[in-house]
Design a protein around this motif. Structure first.
Motif, PDB file in Angstrom:
ATOM      1  N   LEU A 183       0.740  -1.228   0.009  1.00 18.99           N
ATOM      2  CA  LEU A 183      -0.053   0.054   0.075  1.00 18.99           C
ATOM      3  C   LEU A 183       0.832   1.244  -0.137  1.00 18.99           C
ATOM      4  O   LEU A 183       0.539   2.193  -0.572  1.00 18.99           O
ATOM      5  N   GLY A 184       2.024   1.379   0.775  1.00 19.77           N
ATOM      6  CA  GLY A 184       3.043   2.351   0.739  1.00 19.77           C
ATOM      7  C   GLY A 184       3.408   2.638  -0.803  1.00 19.77           C
ATOM      8  O   GLY A 184       3.437   3.802  -0.940  1.00 19.77           O
ATOM      9  N   ALA A 185       3.861   1.553  -1.370  1.00 16.03           N
ATOM     10  CA  ALA A 185       4.328   1.825  -2.303  1.00 16.03           C
ATOM     11  C   ALA A 185       3.444   2.350  -3.583  1.00 16.03           C
ATOM     12  O   ALA A 185       3.715   3.267  -4.415  1.00 16.03           O
ATOM     13  N   LYS A 197      -4.211  -0.461   8.820  1.00 20.94           N
ATOM     14  CA  LYS A 197      -3.304  -0.906   7.946  1.00 20.94           C
ATOM     15  C   LYS A 197      -3.054   0.120   7.051  1.00 20.94           C
ATOM     16  O   LYS A 197      -1.801   0.615   6.684  1.00 20.94           O
ATOM     17  N   VAL A 198      -4.027   0.984   6.604  1.00 24.90           N
ATOM     18  CA  VAL A 198      -3.746   2.310   5.955  1.00 24.90           C
ATOM     19  C   VAL A 198      -2.562   3.346   6.562  1.00 24.90           C
ATOM     20  O   VAL A 198      -1.922   4.114   6.400  1.00 24.90           O
ATOM     21  N   SER A 237       1.061   4.592   5.552  1.00 22.34           N
ATOM     22  CA  SER A 237       1.287   5.937   5.617  1.00 22.34           C
ATOM     23  C   SER A 237       2.914   5.994   6.492  1.00 22.34           C
ATOM     24  O   SER A 237       3.632   6.844   6.150  1.00 22.34           O
ATOM     25  N   GLU A 238       3.022   5.471   7.785  1.00 26.59           N
ATOM     26  CA  GLU A 238       4.043   5.581   8.412  1.00 26.59           C
ATOM     27  C   GLU A 238       5.235   5.145   7.658  1.00 26.59           C
ATOM     28  O   GLU A 238       6.223   5.490   7.883  1.00 26.59           O
ATOM     29  N   ILE A 239       4.967   3.703   7.197  1.00 27.55           N
ATOM     30  CA  ILE A 239       6.112   3.159   6.693  1.00 27.55           C
ATOM     31  C   ILE A 239       6.664   4.139   5.496  1.00 27.55           C
ATOM     32  O   ILE A 239       7.911   4.380   5.376  1.00 27.55           O
ATOM     33  N   GLU A 240       5.697   4.700   4.763  1.00 23.87           N
ATOM     34  CA  GLU A 240       6.046   5.330   3.607  1.00 23.87           C
ATOM     35  C   GLU A 240       6.649   6.618   3.872  1.00 23.87           C
ATOM     36  O   GLU A 240       7.605   7.109   3.162  1.00 23.87           O
ATOM     37  N   GLY A 273      12.662   9.782   6.135  1.00 26.19           N
ATOM     38  CA  GLY A 273      13.519   8.981   7.062  1.00 26.19           C
ATOM     39  C   GLY A 273      12.723   8.956   8.497  1.00 26.19           C
ATOM     40  O   GLY A 273      11.728   9.675   8.538  1.00 26.19           O
ATOM     41  N   THR A 274      13.338   8.220   9.440  1.00 30.12           N
ATOM     42  CA  THR A 274      12.520   8.127  10.992  1.00 30.12           C
ATOM     43  C   THR A 274      12.940   9.171  11.639  1.00 30.12           C
ATOM     44  O   THR A 274      13.953   9.952  11.439  1.00 30.12           O
ATOM     45  N   HIS A 275      12.057   9.350  12.764  1.00 31.81           N
ATOM     46  CA  HIS A 275      12.364  10.372  13.740  1.00 31.81           C
ATOM     47  C   HIS A 275      13.612   9.908  14.387  1.00 31.81           C
ATOM     48  O   HIS A 275      14.582  11.174  14.586  1.00 31.81           O
ATOM     49  N   GLU A 276      13.995   8.855  14.656  1.00 26.85           N
ATOM     50  CA  GLU A 276      15.285   8.513  15.536  1.00 26.85           C
ATOM     51  C   GLU A 276      16.374   8.600  14.629  1.00 26.85           C
ATOM     52  O   GLU A 276      17.298   9.108  15.137  1.00 26.85           O
TER      53      GLU A 276
END
Length: 490
Positions: free
Chosen positions: A80-82, A115-116, A120-123, A129-132
């Motif tokens: 879904l992210g793709a 799941k959506v 969105s978080e993955i994409e 980039g991640t917050h970390e």
């Protein structure tokens, strides 16, 4: 019969070996009608393919392929992210609700809200980039920013445990341009919406065309005395403490306290709009606010509110949930465009002052021609008209009507006095009695320095010491990580 069972057994082993070699998952074989469907597909990074079929397999190259349709209710969030990859490249991106609607309308595929949201978080982490990771490379990011933009000031502060505390950015273009600004700074803070929270402090001036002009940004852990003290101490290295400096805010108790310590010679004032709203709320009478504002004797170019900072908070509304490096990348991009536009707009103009000031001069000149003037001393005049009797002192560049003092440009009463003092030559003298901040040259000089973009992370060249310094994110209580929980009412 035995031979037949042996044959079937051997076929099963051969099929199993074939599946192991090709990486096929054990699943139902689609029928001819499904297999014959010819539809378009979308290739994303040569790893994920979205089509109207219902398979998922490893094609033998190590790349996982899954097909997204209404017939496949088990599509992973990665797929879904793709599908929505390009929608997060330039801005905040669509909301979870909008994503669900898009999938339902475009693909006829019903997917759960969770799941959506995971998609969105993955994409977002793939695009920004991640917050970390953002906190981990903030020291290297600071170094690259200073290298790309000379005279810029950055500072990173961590606590005794190596956790992030503060990060300040003041581009060299802002520092050099502020020398051409009126010395009024509006300070405000807005809460970030990322998983680690934090506060974005901002300081802005206002140029002669009443546009916002950034002075500094700083991400801190909270709004408190220590955060504002650090913010103002860093700004004091390029903002001079003089009586001409005025700092206004929304009456946050820490700001007034720290300004008196770091900038003791400066004036401190509260935002008139916030104060007016408090009056309206406490006295339940909106008409009082108008009379209150008219009585204010503010002398700093008639800048009495922090709307300039609040307007940029609205502009960065979506970016406030970005990782810290992505947030400052967005700030860099936005002000790079702003500086270029404003630097080019008045290059070929033929007037001495910017257009807005030339318009005000023309209006005040026309009104001043209708007023009665009586000289009472050298350079001092009594001007009468429009139900007002004003005293204009050209030597001290003041007028009892106070607009001359506030705006630093002759008001109609001062215009009438100039006409009486200099005769036909008074049109040229108007510019001598106006502030130099209104000139076109000052405006262009404020934006002459370019803001250069930050290069991509894979091209950074920094020392090993900086690369090895990993900074941990802000500390937050374990229960606060993730989405906010709500208590449902029965």
């Amino acid at each position: 019969m035995v031979d037949r069972l042996t044959e079937i057994h051997n076929m099963s082993q051969d099929q199993q070996m074939l599946d192991n070699e090709c990486g096929w998952m054990d699943m139902d074989v689609p029928d001819k009608e499904t297999a014959s469907q010819q539809v378009s597909s979308i290739e994303v990074d040569s790893t994920i393919q979205l089509t109207h079929s219902s398979h998922a397999r490893d094609d033998g190259t190590g790349f996982y392929k899954e097909h997204l349709t209404s017939n496949n209710p088990h599509a992973i969030a990665k797929v879904l992210g793709a599908y929505f990859h390009d929608r997060y490249s330039e801005s905040k991106g669509p909301s979870t609700k909008d994503l669900r609607n898009s999938i339902r309308i475009e693909l006829g595929y019903k997917v759960s809200y969770w799941k959506v949201w995971m998609d969105s978080e993955i994409e977002k982490s793939l695009v920004r980039g991640t917050h970390e990771h953002g906190y981990g490379v903030i020291d290297a990011y600071s170094h690259i920013l200073r290298t790309s933009n000379s005279v810029s000031k950055t500072a990173v502060v961590v606590d005794e445990n190596g956790r992030f505390k503060c990060f300040l950015v003041a581009y060299g273009a802002w520092i050099l341009g502020f020398a051409q600004m009126r010395k009024v700074i509006a300070v405000d803070g807005t809460f970030l919406k990322s998983r680690y929270c934090g506060v974005l402090l901002s300081a802005f001036a206002q140029d002669i065309e009443n546009h916002i002009f950034s002075v500094a940004f700083c991400v801190v852990d909270s709004k408190c005395d220590a955060s504002y003290k650090y913010f103002f101490e860093q700004m004091s290295s390029f903002v001079l403490d003089t009586p001409k400096l005025c700092i206004i805010s929304d009456r946050h108790p820490s700001i007034g306290k720290i300004v008196s310590v770091v900038f003791p010679s400066a004036h401190y004032g509260c935002c008139m709009r916030h104060l007016g709203e408090n009056i309206r709320k406490d006295f339940h009478n909106g008409s009082v606010v108008h009379h209150f504002l008219r009585q204010q004797k503010h002398t700093m170019y008639n800048i009495m509110t922090i709307n300039i900072t609040e307007s940029i908070n609205v502009v960065l509304l979506g970016e406030r949930e970005f990782p810290i490096t992505a947030l400052f990348d967005a700030i860099n991009k936005r002000f790079t465009e702003i500086f270029h536009e404003r630097r080019m707009i008045f290059l070929d103009i033929g007037t001495k002052f910017v257009p807005s000031m030339e318009t005000i001069i023309a209006e005040n000149t026309e009104l001043g021609n209708k007023l009665l003037v009586h000289q009472i001393a050298n350079y001092r005049y009594i001007v009468t008209g429009h139900e007002v009797v004003a005293t204009a002192d050209l030597q001290s560049k003041s007028c009892s009507y106070r607009v001359f003092v506030i705006d630093k440009i002759p008001c109609p009463y001062a215009m009438a006095a100039l006409r009486c003092q200099y005769g036909e030559d008074y049109g040229r003298r108007i510019y001598e009695y106006s502030s130099l901040y209104y000139t076109v040259d000052a405006y262009i000089m404020a934006y002459v320095e370019e803001i250069k973009p930050i290069s991509s992370e894979d091209s950074w060249q920094v020392s090993i010491e900086i690369l090895e310094r990993k900074i941990s994110p802000l500390f937050i209580e374990p229960g606060k990580v993730g989405r906010r929980s709500y208590k449902r009412r029965k």
